[in-house]
Design a protein around this motif. Sequence first.
Motif, PDB file in Angstrom:
ATOM      1  N   LYS A 124      29.549 -64.617  40.997  1.00  0.00           N
ATOM      2  CA  LYS A 124      29.822 -63.205  40.713  1.00  0.00           C
ATOM      3  C   LYS A 124      28.599 -62.534  40.095  1.00  0.00           C
ATOM      4  O   LYS A 124      28.291 -61.371  40.411  1.00  0.00           O
ATOM      5  N   LEU A 183      26.519 -59.287  41.650  1.00  0.00           N
ATOM      6  CA  LEU A 183      26.244 -58.058  40.905  1.00  0.00           C
ATOM      7  C   LEU A 183      24.749 -57.746  40.875  1.00  0.00           C
ATOM      8  O   LEU A 183      24.338 -56.582  41.029  1.00  0.00           O
ATOM      9  N   SER A 237      29.714 -49.192  34.672  1.00  0.00           N
ATOM     10  CA  SER A 237      30.713 -50.247  34.503  1.00  0.00           C
ATOM     11  C   SER A 237      30.161 -51.608  34.891  1.00  0.00           C
ATOM     12  O   SER A 237      30.651 -52.645  34.434  1.00  0.00           O
ATOM     13  N   MET A 238      29.118 -51.631  35.761  1.00  0.00           N
ATOM     14  CA  MET A 238      28.509 -52.912  36.164  1.00  0.00           C
ATOM     15  C   MET A 238      27.871 -53.605  34.967  1.00  0.00           C
ATOM     16  O   MET A 238      27.892 -54.838  34.866  1.00  0.00           O
ATOM     17  N   GLU A 247      28.829 -53.520  31.797  1.00  0.00           N
ATOM     18  CA  GLU A 247      29.869 -54.170  31.003  1.00  0.00           C
ATOM     19  C   GLU A 247      30.372 -55.431  31.694  1.00  0.00           C
ATOM     20  O   GLU A 247      30.597 -56.466  31.053  1.00  0.00           O
ATOM     21  N   LYS A 248      30.565 -55.354  33.013  1.00  0.00           N
ATOM     22  CA  LYS A 248      31.033 -56.518  33.765  1.00  0.00           C
ATOM     23  C   LYS A 248      30.024 -57.652  33.703  1.00  0.00           C
ATOM     24  O   LYS A 248      30.391 -58.817  33.514  1.00  0.00           O
ATOM     25  N   LEU A 308      30.497 -61.404  32.106  1.00  0.00           N
ATOM     26  CA  LEU A 308      30.276 -62.619  32.910  1.00  0.00           C
ATOM     27  C   LEU A 308      29.247 -63.527  32.253  1.00  0.00           C
ATOM     28  O   LEU A 308      29.394 -64.759  32.272  1.00  0.00           O
TER      29      LEU A 308
END
Length: 549
Positions: A406, A410, A422-423, A425-426, A430
């Motif tokens: 993942k 990204l 938002s990427m 934070e994701k 991760l």
Amino acid sequence: MRAAIYARYSTDLQSDASIEDQHRLCRRLIDGNGWQATQTYSDRGLSGASHLRPGYQQLLEDARLNQFDAVVAEGLDRISRDQEHIAAFFKQMRFQGIPIVTVAEGEISELHIGLKGTMSSLFLKDLAQKTHRGLEGRVRKGKSAGGITYGYDVVRDIGANGSITTGDRRINEDQSEVVRRIFRDYSHGLSPRAIAANLNEEGIPGPRGTWGASTIYGNHQRGTGILNNELYLGRLVWNRQRFLKDPNSGRRQARPNPPEEWVIEDVPDLRIVTDDLWHSVKKRQEQTRNTAISDGIRKLGRTKRARHLFSGMLTCGCCGGGVIQVGKHYYGCSTQRNKGTCDNRLTIKRSELEDRVLSGLKEQLLHPDLIAEFAKAYQEEYNRLAGSIQQERGKAERDLAQVESKIANLIDAITDGMFHSSMKEKLTALEARKSELQDTINSTSDAPPVMLHPGLSDVYREQVTNLTTALRDPSSQAEATSIIRGLLTEIRLVPEDGEYTIELVGELAGLLALGASQNEQSRPEAACSTLCSTQVVAGAGFEPATFRL
């Protein structure tokens, strides 16, 4: 005409300058009417729903003493938001001949009292409903609805929009260990009062400074107290109760809500105690509360806790009655002392009884058969745990591969210009998960489990040898005493040749019987060592059993 000014604001979230702003408006009205401003009264951070406000009460007292001729306020709701209170205030001022004048409504009449009083009450009701709705929304997200529970810290983070988050918590490691200690001590037989005394003696600060028994035990129906807080189990329970204001005292009174109105959310990341420890505490609480007989009268002394290791477990081998403390340090038959119907006049010193039982236990527990049984059980549990560790490592490795995949996706998307806030934070989440999984993998060995522990016999002998020391050590006394008392249902003192022979009854006796040889059990004098039930207990033989020391 002498005019008094009253000003108020409701909560600490409002500016303290609000009082000065209200004073300024009121003085402008007073000057416009040609009056003279005298006393000023104010209440800061106090709700208008309560009449127990220092400034408000002083205003009433001075009105009775004719200290002023008129009351001036910014609005009628500044004086009170309660219909009953504002009507009473109006009647009191009217009796004293003092008019009420506000900047917003002018001179107050009966019409204002009816309409504005109703509007203020509706405002309070609407505010309460909106507040309740907002708190429920926070709880359903697993956040705190207000306050902080012992064992947790408040977490303040900056959100994506720059605002500071509220309602987030994390486990406080030092306090969580105290919580687990409280649960363990109570499950092992210590009273809340004794637990609180020990914590205070050690200088461990409590939720409000010092510890008290009520802080620990609380109320099981309302979910209060350390031992009843389901948040320690990873369950957030909210709306157990509502609060109503007593019209006489003005104090809030709690009223329980029906269970169907409770809001329950699972928050496993906030769990502090295990299921087994929680259920052990609940079982003891139930036993403590279940002390009523059929007519509802509590049996005197039923909940009295044992002061010594074998208190309440001793019986006379002649009459079957209880053996009680007959002096400061001695035990004797209660039937013989209280009724005179038993011939057993022997006494035994408490320290001698405890030493004989513990010495006999150590001697019997070191039997080779019991050592072999311990080694077998230990090895089975050791291998089971080792196998679960390997399974956990394998799962962590699979999860790590998915997380790395993942992260790579990204990064590729960001490289291609598909960036969104938002990427970030994701990706941060991760990376944190990746670090956690790597720590799990690094902390577990990939070597196959050892199938035979080399020093099991020595470990067992050391633990048995230290049995008496554990029962004397304050840090382990409660747990060790609870375990031994849980394995024994009765200790019989049988008088033989001028001294007592001790018989143990219970699961521990069945365990000791495993170490007795067939020849020993076949002798008539050892008949009490045989097992006397047909109910099989796995790993220990039969239950109950009797064993003579």
